[in-house]
Design a protein around this motif. Structure first.
Motif, mmCIF file in Angstrom:
data_model
loop_
_atom_site.group_PDB
_atom_site.id
_atom_site.type_symbol
_atom_site.label_atom_id
_atom_site.label_comp_id
_atom_site.label_asym_id
_atom_site.label_seq_id
_atom_site.Cartn_x
_atom_site.Cartn_y
_atom_site.Cartn_z
ATOM 1 N N UNK A 7 -15.379 11.513 73.198
ATOM 2 C CA UNK A 7 -14.006 11.637 72.731
ATOM 3 C C UNK A 7 -13.045 10.896 73.666
ATOM 4 N N UNK A 8 -13.244 11.051 74.974
ATOM 5 C CA UNK A 8 -12.344 10.402 75.923
ATOM 6 C C UNK A 8 -12.484 8.881 75.876
ATOM 7 N N UNK A 33 -9.797 3.034 72.333
ATOM 8 C CA UNK A 33 -9.561 2.345 71.060
ATOM 9 C C UNK A 33 -8.246 2.759 70.417
ATOM 10 N N UNK A 34 -7.866 4.021 70.581
ATOM 11 C CA UNK A 34 -6.686 4.522 69.875
ATOM 12 C C UNK A 34 -5.405 4.491 70.719
ATOM 13 N N UNK A 36 -2.049 1.625 75.404
ATOM 14 C CA UNK A 36 -1.667 1.315 76.780
ATOM 15 C C UNK A 36 -2.503 2.068 77.814
ATOM 16 N N UNK A 37 -3.742 2.411 77.457
ATOM 17 C CA UNK A 37 -4.587 3.133 78.403
ATOM 18 C C UNK A 37 -6.055 2.857 78.108
ATOM 19 N N UNK A 38 -6.884 3.006 79.137
ATOM 20 C CA UNK A 38 -8.329 2.872 78.981
ATOM 21 C C UNK A 38 -9.021 4.024 79.689
ATOM 22 N N UNK A 39 -10.209 4.390 79.186
ATOM 23 C CA UNK A 39 -11.013 5.463 79.771
ATOM 24 C C UNK A 39 -12.441 4.968 79.961
ATOM 25 N N UNK A 40 -13.037 5.370 81.066
ATOM 26 C CA UNK A 40 -14.428 5.017 81.327
ATOM 27 C C UNK A 40 -15.131 6.169 82.031
#
Length: 387
Positions: free
Chosen positions: A224-225, A230-231, A234-238
């Motif tokens: 989910x994170x 993708x949604x 202005x942010x990215x998660x890894x």
């Protein structure tokens, strides 16, 4: 340009490179403050007998120490120019033996040379030249060398904030990316989180349904994170690391994951941090604990940064040097002073590639140009007078 201005050709690439490689020859992994101290001893020794105030901030809490070099021969009341770099690296002891310094044409390879011993060394050499030659700069010049940047600057950030508040402008000689002659005028903010799930262990064959899988819980949150990349515009998660369980035939009671988040704006960083810290368990029989938060706020291309960039671009043009700009997702200590509303210019180090990678290198042809630009920044009165 003033009387102290010097063309790029006045700077000896090989002499500067020799000192850079001396710095690279000191292995300084972030977790070894004792080894970081050895390089700081070397740097401090370069200024022995010169009118430079040297302030050592001792290592503590397992984090490397810091060194502040201040040159103010006229005892000016003007706010100083601050060069801010780090000397710790991501490379473990023994890397130099496995991957020795080498030169292939214009490329000079070595662990930590690009990120960021070359840039930090050039900043220190700029100050050393001023002091040796008795040049009186238009404002005091401070060089700050940090020993815990690669692991979050937790110990050094109070010093960084203190120096940043005092400074008129801040130059960060982190490596230059993309085209030669590029600097960094914006960086994303960085947050990190740790998710820990505690479920119920059980025999995976005979009592599977009595168990509550912590790995399943963590995996659902990771998916989910990471999908927020993708949604969220202005942010990215890894999810950088993950672990848990004991054996294949046991329903895992415990699992964890570490999440990296980058955000363009402070508003996005705060909103998404609150979202992550507020995550609830999907399975009511599994306990979920989320810790972490914002480590470095975003470094926006503010009006102050834009004005500093344009002035520096004009200064560089007088030296015949291009000065493009870019933004980066990676963070630096520049984030910690940009959030104070200060004019900050980052990426003033040498061009090259391979930060944190096996092919890490700088381009020798960019050593003298960056040395010339740093010298001009420190000595040009018309330029300095704009800030």
């Amino acid at each position: 340009m003033n009387d102290n201005s010097r063309a790029v050709a006045a700077f000896d690439t090989e002499a500067l490179l020799a000192e850079i490689l001396t710095w690279v020859g000191f292995e300084t992994p972030s977790e070894r403050p004792d080894l970081i101290d050895l390089l700081l001893d070397h740097v401090e020794g370069l200024f022995e007998g010169l009118p430079v105030k040297r302030t050592r901030i001792p290592a503590r809490g397992g984090r490397g120490g810091q060194l502040v070099l201040r040159y103010d021969p006229a005892q000016s009341n003007a706010a100083p120019l601050l060069f801010m770099g780090h000397i710790d690296t991501v490379w473990a002891v023994g890397t130099l033996e496995a991957r020795p310094i080498r030169r292939e044409g214009d490329k000079v390879f070595g662990p930590g040379i690009f990120d960021m011993k070359a840039g930090s060394c050039l900043a220190a050499m700029t100050l050393l030249t001023l002091a040796r030659e008795g040049i009186v700069p238009p404002r005091p010049v401070i060089v700050f060398l940090n020993g815990d940047e690669e692991i979050g600057s937790d110990v050094s950030r109070d010093t960084i904030a203190e120096l940043g508040r005092e400074a008129a402008m801040i130059m960060v000689p982190e490596p230059s990316f993309e085209e030669v002659g590029t600097v960094i005028t914006a960086r994303k903010g960085w947050a990190n989180f740790r998710l820990e799930a505690t479920g119920v262990s059980a025999h995976a064959g005979g009592s599977l349904h009595e168990g509550r899988s912590a790995i399943r819980e963590i995996s659902r949150h990771v998916l989910v994170l990471e999908d927020l990349t993708r949604t969220e515009a202005h942010a990215t998660f890894n999810a950088g690391t993950i672990g848990g369980g004991t054996r294949p035939n046991v329903v895992p009671e415990f699992a964890w994951a570490e999440i990296d988040m980058r955000a363009d704006t402070q508003a996005d960083a705060e909103r998404l941090t609150a979202h992550v810290l507020g995550l609830a368990s999907h399975d009511p029989d599994v306990k979920l604990v989320v810790t972490g938060g914002i480590n470095r706020p975003p470094f926006p291309r503010s009006p102050e940064v834009e004005r500093l960039y344009e002035a520096t671009k004009t200064l560089a043009a007088g030296l015949g040097l291009p000065l493009g700009e870019t933004s980066r997702g990676g963070v630096s200590d520049g984030n910690l002073v940009a959030c104070l509303g200060k004019p900050v210019l980052d990426g003033l180090g040498c061009s090259g590639a391979g930060a944190h990678a096996l092919h890490e290198h700088i381009l020798a042809s960019t050593v003298a140009p960056r040395a010339a630009l740093m010298f001009a920044i420190a000595t040009d009165a018309a330029y300095s007078g704009q800030f």
